[in-house]
Enzyme design. Structure first.
Site, mmCIF file in Angstrom:
data_model
loop_
_atom_site.group_PDB
_atom_site.id
_atom_site.type_symbol
_atom_site.label_atom_id
_atom_site.label_comp_id
_atom_site.label_asym_id
_atom_site.label_seq_id
_atom_site.Cartn_x
_atom_site.Cartn_y
_atom_site.Cartn_z
ATOM 1 N N GLU A 1 0.829 -1.210 0.000
ATOM 2 C CA GLU A 1 0.000 0.000 0.000
ATOM 3 C C GLU A 1 0.863 1.259 0.000
ATOM 4 O O GLU A 1 0.889 2.031 0.963
ATOM 5 C CB GLU A 1 -0.947 -0.022 1.210
ATOM 6 C CG GLU A 1 -1.930 -1.180 1.126
ATOM 7 C CD GLU A 1 -2.920 -1.256 2.289
ATOM 8 O OE1 GLU A 1 -2.636 -0.655 3.332
ATOM 9 O OE2 GLU A 1 -3.958 -1.916 2.138
ATOM 10 N N GLU B 1 -5.317 -8.764 -0.605
ATOM 11 C CA GLU B 1 -5.948 -8.632 0.710
ATOM 12 C C GLU B 1 -7.440 -8.425 0.508
ATOM 13 O O GLU B 1 -7.839 -7.563 -0.273
ATOM 14 C CB GLU B 1 -5.410 -7.421 1.488
ATOM 15 C CG GLU B 1 -4.026 -7.577 2.024
ATOM 16 C CD GLU B 1 -3.598 -6.401 2.887
ATOM 17 O OE1 GLU B 1 -4.455 -5.770 3.540
ATOM 18 O OE2 GLU B 1 -2.393 -6.111 2.889
HETATM 19 C C1 BGP Z 1 -4.190 -3.301 5.158
HETATM 20 C C2 BGP Z 1 -2.796 -3.640 5.590
HETATM 21 C C3 BGP Z 1 -2.668 -4.874 6.401
HETATM 22 C C4 BGP Z 1 -3.854 -5.227 7.252
HETATM 23 C C5 BGP Z 1 -5.194 -4.833 6.680
HETATM 24 C C6 BGP Z 1 -6.365 -4.910 7.653
HETATM 25 O O1 BGP Z 1 -4.284 -1.954 4.908
HETATM 26 O O2 BGP Z 1 -1.975 -3.813 4.466
HETATM 27 O O3 BGP Z 1 -1.438 -4.846 7.059
HETATM 28 O O4 BGP Z 1 -3.661 -4.965 8.557
HETATM 29 O O5 BGP Z 1 -5.180 -3.571 6.100
HETATM 30 O O6 BGP Z 1 -6.381 -3.787 8.475
HETATM 31 P P1 BGP Z 1 -6.504 -3.874 10.043
HETATM 32 O O7 BGP Z 1 -5.401 -4.783 10.475
HETATM 33 O O8 BGP Z 1 -6.328 -2.508 10.526
HETATM 34 O O9 BGP Z 1 -7.826 -4.452 10.333
#
Ligand code: BGP
Length: 495
Positions: free
Chosen positions: A190, A385
């Site tokens: 990201e 993701e």
């Molecule tokens: C994305 C990131 C991840 C992950 C995910 C979920 O933006 O790349 O590292 O954490 O989001 O977010 P969160 O963990 O805040 O629920």
């Protein structure tokens, strides 16, 4: 029979900073994430407060190296000690691909070391060996929120051009070591997140830049990452010609709240402000929109002579992205209800359901995103993701162990898989694969909660690090196993 394309890469994703643990073992140095404190007393939807890290916070973190309660990323899910068992479970599910990241500070503990840490390199040798046993293809993120802390304290990390050289040492080391075992690579997780969390992404500690234009600091640092990403692509293509290198974008999908032209324009502007980063990495040049922003905001981004040439010469091979939810925007937001999404807050969509963290599930939004990205770039896409964070409870499985009835995950995935299928078969999108976030429970990036659970595999650990760290198969474990085994056919069986 309806199935996904042959060879479709089904799998799951993780990131070392939230998953690996073993934070001070095997010669590993401090990463920015090891100094990121949890704030369980703050509203889980208040992203900005959760993620503010100043010099005093880092001093406090460093003064308490024993504290695993307030710094849960230090233990993560303890993959460091559980990797064999974890990979065996992924193998049991039939995974084709496993997304992971390499902790930079495990290889170069201070970032600027002359030699890499052999023990750290060996750890990933072992991980790749295990993956090979089960025919699981690794998908490696080179940098996922884990710059070595020393680089921030000594050099201001990505703001300093020197960090490109430190990063390239890291890249050359890992590519030389693992190139025969890793074909799929992502440069920066990201890359656009520098704007929303400059500390974890860029190692930028705000109070060290007093008197400087903060927006300029952020874009200067991002420029250095763009150059580093192009150089990493060059190295990978030279050292492993069939390697595939992707950019990684936070796919924030915005709808206009109404059909008022002002709202439509607002949504379009918002979308462009997301796309401008992937535009830069895919087309190898800054889009006019971003250059206009630099000019209009008076940002002086220092670029060396060859920077733009390198960026142009080494664009990425594919586009990977995270997608969790969509949200709305309007020109006039007064009186409108807002809700959180992945690191942003926007207007609530009355047609969508939100999770406890405010993220609104929207499978159709995934199809919209796939179509938009494919039409724009005409390069293969990879969803790296996608998932739903939920609170869960262990229950006896009737066979002497425990399980979780996570029907919510199954319903979420079902809708999104259908949307992917439609995008592939009806919209002609080329989709290489899909990794859920996350395949095994891990520490949340934003809230640092363990109780925001995404996995097919439950990890027995609470928000304070208490627990056995034992692993348990959830209901979705068996369901996803069937999806992979049938290459998606089981999704359509009831039709
Ligand atoms: C994305 C990131 C991840 C992950 C995910 C979920 O933006 O790349 O590292 O954490 O989001 O977010 P969160 O963990 O805040 O629920």
């Amino acid at each position: 029979m309806k199935t996904f394309p042959e060879g479709f890469l089904w799998g799951g994703a993780t990131a070392a900073n939230q998953f690996e643990g073993g934070w001070n073992e095997g010669g590993k140095g401090w990463s920015v994430s090891d100094a990121a404190r949890s704030h369980l007393d703050i509203d889980v939807q208040d992203y900005a407060k959760q993620n503010e890290v100043l010099t005093k916070d880092i001093e406090e973190a460093m003064a308490h190296p024993e504290d695993l309660v307030h710094y849960p990323k230090r233990h993560g899910s303890d993959f460091y000690h559980h990797y064999k068992e974890d990979i065996a479970l992924l193998g049991e599910m039939g995974f084709k691909v496993f997304r992971m990241s390499i902790a930079w500070a495990r290889i170069y503990p201070n970032g600027d070391d002359a030699e890499p840490n052999e023990e750290g390199l060996k750890f990933y040798d072992n991980v790749f060996d295990e993956l090979k046993k089960y025919n699981i293809e690794p998908l490696v993120t080179i940098s996922h929120y884990e710059p070595p802390l020393n680089l921030c304290l000594k050099y201001d990390c990505w703001y300093n051009r020197k960090t490109i050289d430190f990063f390239m040492n890291f890249v050359n080391t890992i590519v030389d070591r693992y190139k025969d075992r890793v074909k799929y690579w992502l440069t920066f997780n990201e890359v656009d997140s520098m704007i929303r969390h400059p500390y974890t992404t860029g190692g930028l500690i705000r109070d060290r830049f007093e008197g400087k234009n903060w927006e300029e600091v952020i874009f200067q640092s991002m420029h250095h990452q763009f150059v580093a990403s192009a150089l990493a692509t060059k190295v990978l293509h030279e050292k492993r010609p069939d390697s595939l290198v992707g950019c990684m974008l936070t796919k924030l999908t915005y709808y206009p709240y109404t059909c008022k032209p002002e709202d439509v324009l607002e949504a379009q502007q918002r979308m462009r402000s997301t796309y401008c980063y992937s535009d830069t990495q895919v087309f190898g040049e800054y889009p006019a929109y971003l250059l206009a922003r630099f000019k209009n905001h008076g940002l002086n981004i220092v670029m060396e002579e060859d920077d733009l040439k390198v960026m142009k010469e080494y664009p990425v091979d594919f586009i990977s992205f995270s997608y969790y939810s969509s949200s709305c925007v309007a020109k006039d937001t007064e009186g409108l209800q807002t809700t959180a999404g992945n690191t942003v807050t926007a207007i609530k969509n009355p047609y969508l359901k939100a999770s406890e963290w405010g993220w609104q599930s929207d499978p159709i939004g995934l199809r919209v995103s796939l179509v938009d990205l494919y039409d724009r770039y005409r390069k293969p896409l990879f969803i790296v993701e996608n998932g739903l964070g939920e609170k869960e409870e262990l229950i006896p499985d009737g066979k002497g162990s425990y399980t979780v009835d996570d029907q919510g995950h199954i319903d979420y995935y079902k809708g999104h898989f259908q949307a992917m299928y439609d995008a592939i078969t009806e919209d002609g999108v080329e989709l290489l694969g899909y990794t859920t976030w996350a395949c095994i429970d891990l520490v949340s990036e934003s809230t640092k909660q363990m109780s925001k659970r995404y996995g097919f595999i439950y990890v027995d650990c609470d928000d304070y690090g208490n627990g056995t760290f034992n692993r348990y198969r959830k209901k979705s474990f068996y369901w996803y196993k069937d999806v992979i085994a049938s290459n998606g056919a089981c999704l359509f069986e009831e039709e």
